[in-house]
Design an enzyme around this catalytic site. Structure first.
Site, mmCIF file in Angstrom:
data_model
loop_
_atom_site.group_PDB
_atom_site.id
_atom_site.type_symbol
_atom_site.label_atom_id
_atom_site.label_comp_id
_atom_site.label_asym_id
_atom_site.label_seq_id
_atom_site.Cartn_x
_atom_site.Cartn_y
_atom_site.Cartn_z
ATOM 1 N N ASP A 1 0.856 -1.188 0.000
ATOM 2 C CA ASP A 1 0.000 0.000 0.000
ATOM 3 C C ASP A 1 0.887 1.231 0.000
ATOM 4 O O ASP A 1 1.828 1.335 0.797
ATOM 5 C CB ASP A 1 -0.892 0.029 1.243
ATOM 6 C CG ASP A 1 -1.870 -1.133 1.291
ATOM 7 O OD1 ASP A 1 -2.006 -1.839 0.276
ATOM 8 O OD2 ASP A 1 -2.496 -1.330 2.351
ATOM 9 N N ASP B 1 -15.721 -3.432 -0.131
ATOM 10 C CA ASP B 1 -15.201 -3.186 1.210
ATOM 11 C C ASP B 1 -16.386 -2.975 2.140
ATOM 12 O O ASP B 1 -17.133 -2.006 1.989
ATOM 13 C CB ASP B 1 -14.296 -1.955 1.204
ATOM 14 C CG ASP B 1 -13.175 -2.076 0.174
ATOM 15 O OD1 ASP B 1 -12.712 -3.211 -0.041
ATOM 16 O OD2 ASP B 1 -12.781 -1.049 -0.402
#
Length: 246
Positions: free
Chosen positions: A10, A135
């Site tokens: 990330d 998500d």
């Protein structure tokens, strides 16, 4: 696709980071060279890399695109598959990544706001290259870097995106993400049972047993970030326990 452990890289402001529940400023890990991090995961046995541009996800500006391109250049020749998400808001954004050698683009906010984009990309590039990220927080799908909650459940959206041509789903349980308190397998299992395309699980993995639990849901892979970066276990340990659990 046998069950696979996929390390996460990330990126925010040019660094490799791990945030707690996606909240900017909550970095528990910050490493200066994401390309070196990616190559290290390759050397440890990764078969797929999960690259997320957090600036793109949170602000809509894909500031880490040059770093992602460098990772693709360095790691594709080593046989890596690479999936990329974060700030892919248009057909052009996705096409640009696929054209430089990315194997799967991960659509989230753009897919929820414009489901037809999934169909257009699948028709053009093939379903296997199109992943939709769902998500989930409190049972509802979140968008815009987890800042907004939609009215839809992951199961509802999973069925819809499979019909539109998505080749796989990345399911993140935000309720457990980044907390290093273990996984809740029930939402993943429910989604796996509801669709016929591969589900990649994410969120909450803390110990090796969590990997087995997610494998047993029927998911095809798991993305792991914080547990690897904070030394809860190593990638070779994770690969070993998965291969032993046959």
């Amino acid at each position: 696709m046998s069950f696979e452990v996929i390390p996460a890289v990330d990126m925010r402001n040019g660094k490799c980071v791990q945030l707690v529940q996606g909240v900017p400023g909550s970095e528990m890990v910050s490493i200066d060279d994401p390309v070196a991090v990616a190559k290290d995961w390759v050397s440890q046995g990764a078969k797929t890399l999960h690259l997320i541009d957090l600036d793109g996800a949170i602000d809509g500006k894909r500031r880490n695109a040059p770093i992602i391109e460098n990772i693709v250049k360095e790691c594709k020749p080593l046989g890596m598959k690479i999936q990329v998400g974060g700030g892919i808001r248009s057909f052009e954004n996705a096409a640009e990544l696929l054209n430089i050698g990315v194997d799967r683009v991960i659509l989230s906010t753009a897919a929820i706001n414009n489901p037809q984009l999934v169909k257009e990309l699948a028709d053009e590039f093939g379903s296997e290259h199109i992943n939709v990220a769902l998500d989930s927080k409190n049972g509802k799908v979140s968008i815009e870097g987890w800042k907004k909650e939609s009215e839809f459940t992951a199961v509802e959206m999973g069925i819809k995106f499979e019909e539109l041509g998505a080749g796989s789903i990345l399911f993140t349980n935000i309720d457990t993400e980044g907390l290093l308190q273990g996984v809740n397998t029930a939402p993943t299992e429910e989604l796996v049972r509801s669709v016929n395309i591969p589900v990649i699980a994410s969120g909450g993995v803390t110990k090796l047993e969590d990997l087995i639990a997610l494998k047993n849901t029927g998911a095809k892979a798991v993305v792991v970030g914080s547990a690897l970066y904070t030394g809860k276990f190593t990638l070779p340990e994770a690969i070993n326990i998965i291969s032993e659990d046959l």
